[in-house]
Enzyme design. Structure first.
Site, PDB file in Angstrom:
ATOM      1  N   LEU A  46       0.667  -1.235   0.021  1.00  0.00           N
ATOM      2  CA  LEU A  46      -0.030   0.085  -0.089  1.00  0.00           C
ATOM      3  C   LEU A  46       0.786   1.298   0.103  1.00  0.00           C
ATOM      4  O   LEU A  46       1.871   1.536   0.593  1.00  0.00           O
ATOM      5  CB  LEU A  46      -0.882  -0.215   1.383  1.00  0.00           C
ATOM      6  CG  LEU A  46      -1.781  -1.145   1.311  1.00  0.00           C
ATOM      7  CD1 LEU A  46      -2.778  -0.953   2.596  1.00  0.00           C
ATOM      8  CD2 LEU A  46      -2.616  -1.221   0.078  1.00  0.00           C
ATOM      9  N   GLY A  91       1.108  -5.376   1.358  1.00  0.00           N
ATOM     10  CA  GLY A  91       0.301  -5.418   0.378  1.00  0.00           C
ATOM     11  C   GLY A  91       0.853  -6.275  -0.692  1.00  0.00           C
ATOM     12  O   GLY A  91      -0.061  -6.985  -1.512  1.00  0.00           O
ATOM     13  N   ASN A 113       4.614  -7.598   6.898  1.00  0.00           N
ATOM     14  CA  ASN A 113       5.367  -7.091   7.958  1.00  0.00           C
ATOM     15  C   ASN A 113       4.869  -5.927   8.479  1.00  0.00           C
ATOM     16  O   ASN A 113       5.653  -5.034   9.124  1.00  0.00           O
ATOM     17  CB  ASN A 113       6.655  -6.685   7.217  1.00  0.00           C
ATOM     18  CG  ASN A 113       6.841  -5.511   6.069  1.00  0.00           C
ATOM     19  OD1 ASN A 113       5.617  -5.617   5.342  1.00  0.00           O
ATOM     20  ND2 ASN A 113       7.762  -4.738   5.800  1.00  0.00           N
ATOM     21  N   GLU A 114       3.592  -5.595   8.571  1.00  0.00           N
ATOM     22  CA  GLU A 114       2.870  -4.468   8.977  1.00  0.00           C
ATOM     23  C   GLU A 114       3.181  -4.220  10.614  1.00  0.00           C
ATOM     24  O   GLU A 114       3.612  -3.130  10.956  1.00  0.00           O
ATOM     25  CB  GLU A 114       1.292  -4.269   8.786  1.00  0.00           C
ATOM     26  CG  GLU A 114       0.804  -4.470   7.548  1.00  0.00           C
ATOM     27  CD  GLU A 114       0.736  -5.634   6.455  1.00  0.00           C
ATOM     28  OE1 GLU A 114       0.279  -5.428   5.347  1.00  0.00           O
ATOM     29  OE2 GLU A 114       1.446  -6.545   7.153  1.00  0.00           O
TER      30      GLU A 114
END
Length: 239
Positions: A46, A91, A113-114
């Site tokens: 994103l 994303g 990996n957010e």
């Protein structure tokens, strides 16, 4: 995907992907390979700029467009394969997980990996990983925000095979589609959507709640500060 330099997913790019998926379905597509024009990145995920000091309606549109694109990709009646010849964080990993089959090249990193960025992967992101690598492996990976290297991704089943380079990656993707070509379309589609129905339904019935969670989260001052620091770090790297 062709949005230089790293195929980051902003509203416009997500709309383009969605329109392409709709067109393929309308044209009775028999199979799709999702790949990248970049030599080093599948998709960086994103576009963080869409979440920095956003206007409310623009932020809402961004998230709804992401939902639309994913619902269409995850529910395609035709076979889909991701040719991952570049890095695929966040994303980008979601796009790959949403396909039915994944081929990767050496020396690539892939994962949701957010958590490492101080962000929580939405439930439907988590569901996609859980469906592919299983409950325990997904829990560990999501809590840590782990980025798998090529060998690790193959070991846990995040990808299905490794190809030597981009050309071989596309060739193996084509081979997967060829292996599906003679299967009865209706039976194949019915089985696929049967497996994916609960994941699709979770978002379809909870789209407004999911959007509300996203909006409330990104408008938090500490989240905005974290995004600002991340953008500053990117600016220093590019400089």
């Amino acid at each position: 995907m062709n949005r230089p330099p790293v195929n980051s997913l902003n509203t416009e790019h997500l709309e383009q992907l969605h329109r392409a998926l709709v067109r393929l379905e309308n044209e009775k597509c028999r199979g799709m390979i999702l790949s990248s024009s970049s030599p080093t990145v599948f998709s960086a995920g994103l576009d963080i700029r869409e979440m920095y000091k956003p206007e409310l309606e623009k932020a809402r549109k961004f998230w709804r467009t992401l939902q639309d694109m994913w619902l269409k990709l995850y529910s395609t009646p035709y076979p889909t394969v991701a040719a991952i010849h570049g890095h695929a964080p966040a994303g980008g990993c979601l796009l790959a997980l949403s396909c039915e089959y994944r081929v990767i090249v050496p020396n690539v990193k892939i994962g949701l990996n957010e958590t490492q960025l101080g962000i929580v992967a939405p439930q439907w992101f988590q569901d996609c990983m859980r469906n592919v690598i299983g409950e325990r492996q997904a829990e560990k990976a999501l809590i840590a925000g782990h980025m798998f290297n090529t060998e690790q991704a193959l070991q846990v089943g995040l990808v299905d095979e490794v190809a030597a380079d981009k050309a071989a990656c596309i060739a193996r993707a084509e081979a997967f589609l060829a292996s599906q070509a003679n299967l009865p379309l209706l039976a194949r589609k019915t089985v696929k959507l049967g497996f994916r129905n609960s994941t699709l339904s979770r978002l379809m019935t909870g789209r407004e709640a999911d959007t509300k969670i996203f909006i409330e989260y990104i408008f938090q001052p500490k989240v905005q500060k974290g995004i600002e620091l991340y953008l500053q770090s990117l600016s220093k790297k590019s400089g």
